[in-house]
Design a protein around this motif. Sequence first.
Motif, PDB file in Angstrom:
ATOM      1  N   GLY A  99       0.869  -1.165   0.000  1.00  0.00           N
ATOM      2  CA  GLY A  99       0.000   0.000   0.000  1.00  0.00           C
ATOM      3  C   GLY A  99       0.902   1.209   0.000  1.00  0.00           C
ATOM      4  N   SER A 100       0.331   2.394  -0.127  1.00  0.00           N
ATOM      5  CA  SER A 100       1.170   3.591  -0.201  1.00  0.00           C
ATOM      6  C   SER A 100       1.862   3.885   1.127  1.00  0.00           C
ATOM      7  N   THR A 101       1.359   3.310   2.215  1.00  0.00           N
ATOM      8  CA  THR A 101       2.012   3.487   3.518  1.00  0.00           C
ATOM      9  C   THR A 101       2.550   2.178   4.070  1.00  0.00           C
ATOM     10  N   ARG A 102       2.455   1.128   3.327  1.00  0.00           N
ATOM     11  CA  ARG A 102       2.966  -0.192   3.741  1.00  0.00           C
ATOM     12  C   ARG A 102       4.142  -0.542   2.847  1.00  0.00           C
ATOM     13  N   VAL A 103       5.258   0.173   3.106  1.00  0.00           N
ATOM     14  CA  VAL A 103       6.428   0.074   2.249  1.00  0.00           C
ATOM     15  C   VAL A 103       7.274  -1.138   2.621  1.00  0.00           C
ATOM     16  N   LEU A 104       7.642  -1.881   1.598  1.00  0.00           N
ATOM     17  CA  LEU A 104       8.508  -3.043   1.783  1.00  0.00           C
ATOM     18  C   LEU A 104       9.960  -2.729   1.434  1.00  0.00           C
TER      19      LEU A 104
END
Length: 116
Positions: A99-104
């Motif tokens: 997601g845009s705030t769930r950066v891997l």
Amino acid sequence: QVQLVESGGGLVQPGGSLRLSCAASGRIFGYVMGWYRQAPGKQRDMVAAIFSAGSSSYQDSVKGRFTISRDNAKNVVYLQLNSLKPEDTAVYYCFRGLGSTRVLDWGQGTQVTVSS
């Protein structure tokens, strides 16, 4: 983990354009890809994100000026920056995530400087 390598930053005059690229060492299909930026003394903020199906979202301050795109076959994400303003000056970071705030994964960043 996937390595992300940005390119295309530089010095440009106000009103100018740049095209940033982000090349991934692994597949990007199925992931949200995008760009954050961080100016000196400020927090890192999301600029644009593009979802696997192709829809995109933008920070209000760049809507109508920046365009994000992706090439899943080449594992590359682009950010076209037009009508650049001095306030766009920052280090731009590519990301891959759920997601845009769930950066891997993060890239190392590329400097964009808008100045006359």
